[in-house]
Write a protein that holds these residues in place. Structure first.
Motif, PDB file in Angstrom:
ATOM      1  N   ILE A  21     -21.775  -1.653  -7.494  1.00 55.20           N
ATOM      2  CA  ILE A  21     -22.605  -0.829  -6.605  1.00 55.20           C
ATOM      3  C   ILE A  21     -21.908  -0.338  -5.345  1.00 55.20           C
ATOM      4  CG2 ILE A  21     -24.742  -1.851  -7.420  1.00 55.20           C
ATOM      5  CD1 ILE A  21     -24.701  -3.516  -4.764  1.00 55.20           C
ATOM      6  N   ILE A  22     -20.682  -0.707  -5.117  1.00 56.25           N
ATOM      7  CA  ILE A  22     -20.038  -0.358  -3.849  1.00 56.25           C
ATOM      8  C   ILE A  22     -20.026   1.155  -3.610  1.00 56.25           C
ATOM      9  CG2 ILE A  22     -17.668  -0.309  -4.736  1.00 56.25           C
ATOM     10  CD1 ILE A  22     -16.924  -1.659  -1.959  1.00 56.25           C
ATOM     11  N   ASN A  23     -20.047   1.921  -4.666  1.00 56.60           N
ATOM     12  CA  ASN A  23     -20.041   3.367  -4.489  1.00 56.60           C
ATOM     13  C   ASN A  23     -21.183   4.025  -5.275  1.00 56.60           C
ATOM     14  OD1 ASN A  23     -18.836   5.437  -3.038  1.00 56.60           O
ATOM     15  ND2 ASN A  23     -17.649   6.113  -4.793  1.00 56.60           N
ATOM     16  N   VAL A  24     -22.310   3.299  -5.406  1.00 53.31           N
ATOM     17  CA  VAL A  24     -23.503   3.829  -6.077  1.00 53.31           C
ATOM     18  C   VAL A  24     -24.676   3.682  -5.133  1.00 53.31           C
ATOM     19  CG1 VAL A  24     -25.086   3.536  -8.012  1.00 53.31           C
ATOM     20  CG2 VAL A  24     -22.630   3.220  -8.355  1.00 53.31           C
ATOM     21  N   THR A  32      -9.023   3.308  -4.929  1.00 52.75           N
ATOM     22  CA  THR A  32      -7.864   2.706  -4.276  1.00 52.75           C
ATOM     23  C   THR A  32      -8.302   1.706  -3.207  1.00 52.75           C
ATOM     24  OG1 THR A  32      -6.574   4.703  -4.687  1.00 52.75           O
ATOM     25  CG2 THR A  32      -5.744   3.209  -3.000  1.00 52.75           C
ATOM     26  N   THR A  33      -9.328   2.053  -2.447  1.00 54.38           N
ATOM     27  CA  THR A  33      -9.845   1.141  -1.427  1.00 54.38           C
ATOM     28  C   THR A  33     -10.356  -0.138  -2.072  1.00 54.38           C
ATOM     29  OG1 THR A  33     -10.432   2.976   0.034  1.00 54.38           O
ATOM     30  CG2 THR A  33     -11.558   0.873   0.421  1.00 54.38           C
ATOM     31  N   VAL A  34     -11.119   0.007  -3.147  1.00 51.18           N
ATOM     32  CA  VAL A  34     -11.664  -1.167  -3.841  1.00 51.18           C
ATOM     33  C   VAL A  34     -10.527  -2.022  -4.395  1.00 51.18           C
ATOM     34  CG1 VAL A  34     -13.098  -1.948  -5.765  1.00 51.18           C
ATOM     35  CG2 VAL A  34     -13.854  -0.028  -4.346  1.00 51.18           C
ATOM     36  N   GLU A  35      -9.510  -1.392  -4.961  1.00 53.90           N
ATOM     37  CA  GLU A  35      -8.372  -2.146  -5.489  1.00 53.90           C
ATOM     38  C   GLU A  35      -7.661  -2.923  -4.384  1.00 53.90           C
ATOM     39  OE1 GLU A  35      -6.119   0.897  -7.457  1.00 53.90           O
ATOM     40  OE2 GLU A  35      -7.330   0.762  -9.287  1.00 53.90           O
ATOM     41  N   GLN A  36      -7.500  -2.307  -3.220  1.00 54.39           N
ATOM     42  CA  GLN A  36      -6.853  -3.004  -2.101  1.00 54.39           C
ATOM     43  C   GLN A  36      -7.717  -4.168  -1.620  1.00 54.39           C
ATOM     44  OE1 GLN A  36      -6.129   0.151   0.707  1.00 54.39           O
ATOM     45  NE2 GLN A  36      -4.250   0.791  -0.313  1.00 54.39           N
ATOM     46  N   SER A  42      -8.133 -11.654  -3.702  1.00 57.05           N
ATOM     47  CA  SER A  42      -7.380 -12.537  -4.587  1.00 57.05           C
ATOM     48  C   SER A  42      -6.313 -13.315  -3.818  1.00 57.05           C
ATOM     49  CB  SER A  42      -6.742 -11.709  -5.697  1.00 57.05           C
ATOM     50  OG  SER A  42      -5.979 -12.511  -6.540  1.00 57.05           O
ATOM     51  N   GLU A  43      -5.583 -12.621  -2.963  1.00 55.30           N
ATOM     52  CA  GLU A  43      -4.529 -13.269  -2.176  1.00 55.30           C
ATOM     53  C   GLU A  43      -5.083 -14.372  -1.284  1.00 55.30           C
ATOM     54  OE1 GLU A  43      -2.786 -10.110   0.085  1.00 55.30           O
ATOM     55  OE2 GLU A  43      -1.726  -9.272  -1.641  1.00 55.30           O
ATOM     56  N   ILE A  52     -14.097  -7.504   2.406  1.00 55.25           N
ATOM     57  CA  ILE A  52     -14.537  -6.314   3.137  1.00 55.25           C
ATOM     58  C   ILE A  52     -14.729  -6.663   4.610  1.00 55.25           C
ATOM     59  CG2 ILE A  52     -16.397  -4.629   3.419  1.00 55.25           C
ATOM     60  CD1 ILE A  52     -16.803  -4.808   0.349  1.00 55.25           C
ATOM     61  N   MET A  53     -15.333  -7.801   4.885  1.00 61.95           N
ATOM     62  CA  MET A  53     -15.531  -8.211   6.280  1.00 61.95           C
ATOM     63  C   MET A  53     -14.186  -8.322   6.997  1.00 61.95           C
ATOM     64  SD  MET A  53     -18.690 -10.948   5.962  1.00 61.95           S
ATOM     65  CE  MET A  53     -18.230 -11.714   7.477  1.00 61.95           C
ATOM     66  N   ARG A  54     -13.216  -8.935   6.349  1.00 67.17           N
ATOM     67  CA  ARG A  54     -11.881  -9.075   6.957  1.00 67.17           C
ATOM     68  C   ARG A  54     -11.224  -7.722   7.166  1.00 67.17           C
ATOM     69  NH1 ARG A  54      -8.246 -14.076   4.718  1.00 67.17           N
ATOM     70  NH2 ARG A  54      -9.627 -15.716   5.446  1.00 67.17           N
TER      71      ARG A  54
END
Length: 87
Positions: A21-24, A32-36, A42-43, A52-54
């Motif tokens: 839902i991030i873009n719905v 690209t933003t979501v992948e980053q 993950s890291e 996202i908060m960070r």
């Protein structure tokens, strides 16, 4: 999509619901933003929501993207708060 909004509002660690839902509806948060954000999550072994908060706190993206991400988190937080009034 509605179920994903509800799931995420109740469990901020539900990465699958967040990705759905991030873009719905479209809010200008690109692939690209979501992948980053996923890579950062993950890291750091954190949820996508916390990533996202960070990213917002660290200004990982340009001001426009940070604003869109902040608006998305505010929407999810508002849904979670509203759902608690119905319990």
């Amino acid at each position: 999509d509605i179920l994903s909004y509800l799931r995420l509002s109740q469990n901020l660690n539900d990465d699958m619901a967040l990705k759905r839902i991030i873009n719905v509806p479209a809010r200008g948060i690109g692939k690209t933003t979501v992948e980053q954000l996923e890579m950062k999550a993950s890291e750091n072994k954190i949820s996508l929501y916390n990533s996202i908060m960070r990213a917002i706190d660290e200004r990982m993206f340009n001001a426009g993207t940070v604003s869109k991400l902040r608006n998305f988190l505010n929407l999810i937080d508002d849904l979670g708060a509203q759902s608690k009034t119905f319990k």
